[in-house]
Enzyme design. Structure first.
Site, PDB file in Angstrom:
ATOM      1  N   ASP A  69      23.273  52.015  91.066  1.00  0.00           N
ATOM      2  CA  ASP A  69      22.750  53.361  91.394  1.00  0.00           C
ATOM      3  C   ASP A  69      21.462  53.109  92.199  1.00  0.00           C
ATOM      4  O   ASP A  69      20.529  52.719  91.584  1.00  0.00           O
ATOM      5  CB  ASP A  69      22.586  53.776  90.136  1.00  0.00           C
ATOM      6  CG  ASP A  69      23.959  54.265  89.575  1.00  0.00           C
ATOM      7  OD1 ASP A  69      25.134  53.521  89.797  1.00  0.00           O
ATOM      8  OD2 ASP A  69      23.885  55.083  88.390  1.00  0.00           O
ATOM      9  N   ASP A 120      26.805  54.798  81.709  1.00  0.00           N
ATOM     10  CA  ASP A 120      28.334  54.484  82.666  1.00  0.00           C
ATOM     11  C   ASP A 120      28.028  52.980  83.286  1.00  0.00           C
ATOM     12  O   ASP A 120      28.794  52.537  84.053  1.00  0.00           O
ATOM     13  CB  ASP A 120      28.591  55.476  83.628  1.00  0.00           C
ATOM     14  CG  ASP A 120      27.422  55.548  84.754  1.00  0.00           C
ATOM     15  OD1 ASP A 120      26.286  55.536  84.496  1.00  0.00           O
ATOM     16  OD2 ASP A 120      27.625  56.028  85.866  1.00  0.00           O
ATOM     17  N   HIS A 155      31.326  53.440  93.102  1.00  0.00           N
ATOM     18  CA  HIS A 155      30.804  54.221  92.466  1.00  0.00           C
ATOM     19  C   HIS A 155      30.901  55.671  92.897  1.00  0.00           C
ATOM     20  O   HIS A 155      29.956  56.708  92.902  1.00  0.00           O
ATOM     21  CB  HIS A 155      29.150  54.076  92.212  1.00  0.00           C
ATOM     22  CG  HIS A 155      28.206  54.987  91.199  1.00  0.00           C
ATOM     23  ND1 HIS A 155      27.774  55.873  91.377  1.00  0.00           N
ATOM     24  CD2 HIS A 155      28.063  54.231  89.936  1.00  0.00           C
ATOM     25  CE1 HIS A 155      27.179  56.250  90.002  1.00  0.00           C
ATOM     26  NE2 HIS A 155      27.413  55.138  89.314  1.00  0.00           N
TER      27      HIS A 155
END
Length: 302
Positions: free
Chosen positions: A210, A64, A268
């Site tokens: 992330d 992603d 996110h």
């Protein structure tokens, strides 16, 4: 400095939302940050010219965040691109892309350069006379970096009234902007401080994809004008953030507070949540200046 959010949702593409990708326009340069599926379509919707993208920064090798890269590289080829393309990302990205090109019988008519990253400490990976880019080592399930983009404002601003008063020709303007003094025809030296003003304060943008909560990044991103920090979960699902090595909105806000950034952009988001305002409300219990990313949204970084 202008930031365009192409996609800011976690994991999988949906009909109304896209996984991670951003465009940062800084000092007449266009940087693509992460490149998930659907990035090309989002670039079209945001009217970003493909030809202006010469540097792509990939945070990590989860789908992603980079599964759209091979498609974009191939489209550049179909558009008869000639300019060089530089890709910055974790070690292994070169092998992945070249393997895809090889077995699809594809090639690029332009030079494709890979800058593979392995360092666990912050390092400068791009620099010119106007922009500096550093890595922000993050804590995720695989090797991951964020990126700090900094302006280099060294050019002074012309004092137009003073320049006209001393009847200084335009040919000397660049010298003045560079900090030089000017000598008039009669030998009089006019100091630069009389002819110019200090540069505008340099702006910076920190992108943290992330990552679990990690205070080690605070010194790197300190005083940034804008911080984008992932906020996959709310505190009610903090147990999931620990297991998946992601962050909550509250944790992102705590990093923003400790780093003394001016503004925090959340993104996110896990698609389990139907109301993004919950992220903002949670973060604002810690840090006041909270903004919500959304697909297609633009931010002027001041």
């Amino acid at each position: 400095m202008k930031l365009t959010i192409l996609g800011c949702y976690a994991a999988t593409p949906r009909t109304l939302s896209n996984p991670t990708s951003q465009v940062l326009e800084i000092k007449n340069k266009v940087f693509l940050i992460d490149c998930a599926e659907g990035t090309q379509v989002q670039l079209r919707k945001s009217k970003v010219k493909f030809s202006k993208i010469s540097h792509i920064f990939i945070s990590h090798l989860h789908g992603d965040h980079f599964y759209g890269l091979i498609g974009l590289i191939s489209t550049f080829m179909l558009l008869n691109r000639e300019n060089d393309l530089h890709v910055y990302g974790p070690k292994g990205i070169k092998e992945i892309i070249l393997l895809q090109l090889k077995f699809s019988g594809s090639y690029t008519g332009y030079n494709l350069y890979f800058h593979e990253l392995e360092a666990t400490q912050s390092e400068t990976i791009y620099e010119d006379d106007k922009v500096l880019v550093k890595t922000i080592p993050l804590s995720h399930r695989i090797y991951t970096n964020g990126f700090l983009f900094q302006e280099k404002n060294t050019e002074r601003k012309l004092n137009i009234e003073a320049v006209e008063k001393f009847q200084i020709d335009k040919v000397y303007f660049n010298k003045i902007k560079s900090g030089g003094d000017i000598t008039l025809d009669d030998g009089t030296i006019i100091s630069n401080t009389q002819l110019s003003f200090n540069p505008d304060p340099a702006k910076s943008y920190a992108y943290c994809s992330d990552t679990m909560y990690n205070e080690n990044i605070v010194p790197i991103i300190e005083n940034a004008n804008y911080l984008y920090h992932e906020s996959t979960f709310l505190e009610s699902e903090a147990h999931l953030s620990e297991r998946t090595m992601h962050s909550t909105a509250k944790q992102a806000a705590t990093i923003a507070l400790k780093a003394n950034v001016k503004n925090l952009i959340l993104g996110h988001y896990s698609t389990r949540y139907g109301n993004l305002q919950l992220f903002k409300e949670e973060a604002q219990t810690i840090f006041p200046n909270v903004l919500l990313a959304d697909d297609g949204k633009e931010f002027e970084i001041e």
